[in-house]
Design an enzyme around this catalytic site. Structure first.
Site, PDB file in Angstrom:
ATOM      1  CD  GLU A  37     -26.866  57.282  63.490  1.00 49.12           C
ATOM      2  OE1 GLU A  37     -26.139  56.653  64.297  1.00 49.12           O
ATOM      3  OE2 GLU A  37     -27.766  58.051  63.842  1.00 49.12           O
ATOM      4  CD  GLU A  85     -29.077  55.431  67.478  1.00 44.58           C
ATOM      5  OE1 GLU A  85     -28.764  55.725  68.646  1.00 44.58           O
ATOM      6  OE2 GLU A  85     -28.251  55.107  66.614  1.00 44.58           O
TER       7      GLU A  85
END
Ligand code: BMA
Length: 831
Positions: A592, A495
């Site tokens: 995710e 991320e």
């Protein structure tokens, strides 16, 4: 607290100030002084599982076992195991309670703030004058430490993911005293941040709800050990992997790896064999290397020359074309065939090495190409030429204390993944590169691994010293892991592309360039470069989520890394009704997504006391590390169910736990089925989804989280659901039948009265539960408390009067014990 003195004169280590000078670019801060300055310090960026098997080979003496541990001022001295850490040692000696009990993560903060020293004596088990080189090798030091032998500093460590090898040839004696003087990881990280004066590198601290430590991004240590939104803060200190002395003459094999390739035009499999040696003789050493794979009728001999110093030899073995090679396949797609192979090194000087290993054959391509009728690019994996839908979850560290993670722990969790029809896991970048056994098991049971490098949810420094450490880490880990066919992808970080693109840390626009430059420097110019040099057998992406090739085109940082037309996405939405599949992004690859739930009462009970057993207790708040997490779960439940109303507080707590699990299972089922269904369609330019990895597989402790497996391995209802929604043949007909079916379940619970009965019987190693109901029972949950094992099904809708469920125990149990522990809950039991 018991206080004892170590046997040796060194007694307690001198107390050290937590302040140290800032790092000097290009050198090691405070590197070896005095005599030690004359010692060549070898930082070997390679791991060796290289076994040798002939006389004259290296002498190896393990230094595992019992060491002395002392805190900074010497007031606490105890024995502790290596590999291990201070927390585990204190707990084993009875000096602290279970660190996971109640509020102990905060109570025991002092342990990580102190500076501990590990020490021991050892006798040299050989005549050291006979050897040209003797090394002290640490497979893993956690994390910042000064290493001394016989009061001489050998060097420092600052990266728990590196392997350190110190040349001790000229300082080893008959009896030796070795010390590892740790500096608190928390103090070190704070100091490194303070030293980084030019600009700040956010985030400074985790959100207060995590009760964690600051500046994790300034230390090369398991990032979640400073706390995470599902985990406690336990920044451990210790020697967390093997440590040994090794002595050798002439040459030493320090790393050995295999990667397979398939040449389409020639229809030819080949194996690349890389061997990394430390050659101590002053002249090159010539010899012959023979590779033999009997089952594939393949034998080849190469003449080689090893140059002085550290270097590698790379051999390419072509597999006999008249033999049929069985490829390695992911779970659900075929067998995980491997071939026994021996590699023999016969050199003109020194000893002979015979290395046994397993050769696997599989190819992996990450396909990013235009899709007709859709803007953007595809993002899917082709394994052995076949497009494969990636089904699975995300892996986090199985414990805050890595020394408690045994082979059995790993086997149970990974086998549970395979049993739930998963074919892949992502080893997430905020944890650790897992131990060899983890990847061995994945090879064996066909779980593909998306392997992140250990950087997560933060920006990172790129000063020269830091980069050197990362470079050593990356070569070491790639060399250690690249032989595993289970690993299908290297990914730079978790991320961090998104963190810059979406400006998570409110960086003023004018300063953005500095951070972009750092990002490219770290993940592209360093990590990617090394990966591409070390391993040409699998793809690399710089981040997750990313737009893949589109991110590259935009300078490695795309405007919107969550774009559904490219790469992978992460998606979390806790406010919309999760049964409404229209809220989900029709992405190319969902790496995710998830919802929280509470672990079962039997798991919570072990780390709490009676006063904690309510959803709003201080304990329940304390264990929740995600802002508003407990409320979000209730809100999601309320979309479809009544909240528990029982006047019995414990019943109310248990009912709530049950509902959080029902809700989580149903939400992720809906979302996953949506992703699986989207595989074969393009709607308004979106679709061709080829992966669904929900967040998260396992837990690090007993707390509410996104996991489907509780700490200890117990299956939540979600995991039973995963077994079904990941089933190979799943009718995912959302628009018609399945929507009605799912919504039908939710409609049934209100006015139905029922009686449920359970009889248990044994058949060989398994137990048969026969359930009977007088009415339809939605979300029937069977729970046998702390008895370890799993059911064949759980959380199901019971429409038939009778249902047979099998219990597979993970340890010996009996009918009576099971009957006593069994609780049956369905939606109609919730009051
Ligand atoms: C993603 C993960 C983790 C986190 C999870 C749940 O961001 O990468 O960092 O634990 O979401 O919030």
């Amino acid at each position: 607290m018991a206080v004892r003195r170590p046997r040796r004169g060194a007694a307690a280590p001198p107390s050290r100030s937590s302040r140290r000078p800032c790092r000097v670019p290009g050198g090691r801060a405070g590197a070896a002084m005095g005599r030690a300055a004359l010692l060549p310090l070898l930082l070997v960026a390679a791991a060796g599982r290289a076994g040798v098997s002939a006389a004259g080979g290296p002498e190896v003496r393990s230094l595992r076992g019992s060491w002395w541990l002392a805190n900074g001022n010497g007031s606490v001295v105890l024995r502790g195991e290596v590999p291990g850490c201070v927390h585990t040692a204190l707990h084993r000696r009875g000096l602290i309670q279970d660190p996971y009990y109640r509020f102990n993560d905060v109570t025991y903060r002092w342990i990580s703030l102190d500076n501990w020293t590990y020490s021991r004596t050892f006798k040299t088990p050989f005549d050291d004058r006979k050897w040209q080189k003797v090394n002290l090798v640490f497979e893993g030091v956690d994390t910042v430490a000064q290493i001394l032998i016989n009061n001489i500093t050998l060097g420092r460590t600052d990266n728990m993911f590196n392997r350190y090898s110190f040349d001790i040839t000229s300082v080893i004696k008959e009896v030796n005293f070795v010390e590892v003087r740790f500096l608190s990881a928390v103090s070190y990280a704070a100091e490194q941040s303070r030293c980084h004066k030019a600009y700040s590198i956010p985030p400074a601290c985790p959100p207060p709800v995590q009760k964690g430590e600051c500046h994790a991004n300034f230390i090369r240590k398991e990032q979640c050990s400073f706390s995470w939104d599902w985990g406690p803060s336990f920044p451990t200190q210790g020697i967390w992997k093997d440590v040994r002395i090794e002595a050798y003459n002439h040459y030493h094999l320090i790393y050995f790896s295999l990667t397979s390739f398939f040449e389409k035009s020639a229809q030819q499999w080949s194996l690349e064999i890389e061997s990394i040696f430390d050659v101590v003789s002053s002249k090159p050493i010539a010899g012959l290397v023979t590779v033999n794979i009997p089952k594939l009728q393949t034998q080849q001999t190469f003449s080689v020359k090893l140059q002085p110093g550290e270097g590698s030899i790379v051999l390419l073995v072509n597999i006999n074309k008249s033999s049929t090679v069985e490829a390695w396949w992911p779970n659900g797609h075929g067998k995980q065939t491997g071939y026994n192979m021996t590699t023999t090194f016969i050199m003109e000087a020194g000893y002979q090495i015979e290395k046994s290993s397993k050769a696997y054959f599989r190819t992996v391509e990450l396909v990013q190409e235009p899709i007709p009728g859709s803007p953007g690019l595809s993002f899917y994996f082709r394994i052995n030429g076949r497009p494969i839908f990636i089904k699975g979850s995300n892996w986090i560290p199985a414990d805050s204390f890595q020394d408690r993670v045994t082979y059995d722990t790993l086997w149970l969790l990974l086998k549970s993944a395979a049993d739930a029809n998963m074919n892949a896991l992502r080893v997430w970048g905020g944890g650790v590169y897992e131990q060899d056994e983890f990847y061995d098991i994945c090879d064996e049971i066909g779980i593909m691994i998306w392997q992140d490098f250990m950087f997560a949810c933060a920006l990172y420094p790129t000063d020269q010293y830091y980069l050197e450490s990362v470079r050593a880490e990356v070569s070491h880990q790639v060399r250690r892991l690249k032989s595993h066919p289970s690993i299908i992808l290297w990914s730079g970080n978790n991320e961090n592309e998104a963190a810059i693109a979406s400006n998570w840390f409110s960086i003023p626009y004018a300063d953005r360039e500095v951070y972009i430059k750092d990002y490219v420097m770290l993940y592209v110019k360093n990590i990617r470069e090394i990966v591409l040099t070390e391993d040409k057998s699998r793809p690399f992406i710089a981040s997750s989520p990313t737009n893949g090739l589109e991110s590259v085109k935009e300078g490695w940082l795309s405007q919107n890394p969550y774009d559904t037309h490219y790469g992978d996405t992460h998606f979390y939405d806790y406010s919309n009704d999760c049964w409404n599949w229209t809220v989900y992004p029709k992405t190319r690859f969902a790496s995710e997504y998830g919802f929280q739930s509470w672990p079962s009462f039997s798991t919570i009970e072990k780390v709490s006391s009676t006063e904690d057993w309510s959803y709003t207790s201080n304990f329940s708040l304390h264990r929740q590390h995600h802002e508003n997490g407990n409320d979000q779960m209730l809100q999601q439940i309320e979309h479809h169910f009544k909240l528990p109303q029982s006047t019995d507080p414990i019943k109310k707590f248990k009912d709530t736990i049950y509902l959080t699990q029902v809700m989580q299972a149903q939400c992720i089922k809906t979302e996953t089925e949506f992703y699986r269904f989207s595989q074969s369609e393009i709607i308004r330019g979106e679709g061709h989804t080829m992966g669904a990895l929900y967040w998260q597989l396992n837990d690090i402790w007993q707390a509410p989280s996104w996991a489907s497996l509780e700490y200890g391995g117990k299956w939540k209802l979600l995991h039973y659901f995963a077994q079904n929604f990941f089933a190979p043949l799943l009718p995912v007909a959302y628009e018609d039948k399945s929507v009605l079916y799912i919504y039908g379940v939710s409609d049934l619970h209100v006015d139905h009265k029922l009686t449920l009965r359970a009889s248990v019987s044994q058949q060989d190693d398994i137990y048969i539960f026969v359930l009977q109901t007088t009415a339809i029972a939605p979300f029937v949950s069977l729970d046998v408390g702390s008895i370890k094992g799993r059911f064949s099904d759980n959380g199901f809708l019971m429409t038939e009067q009778k249902k047979v469920v099998v219990f597979y125990p993970w340890e010996p149990t009996g009918v009576e014990e099971l009957e006593k522990s069994l609780t049956l809950t369905s939606l109609v039991d919730v009051v």
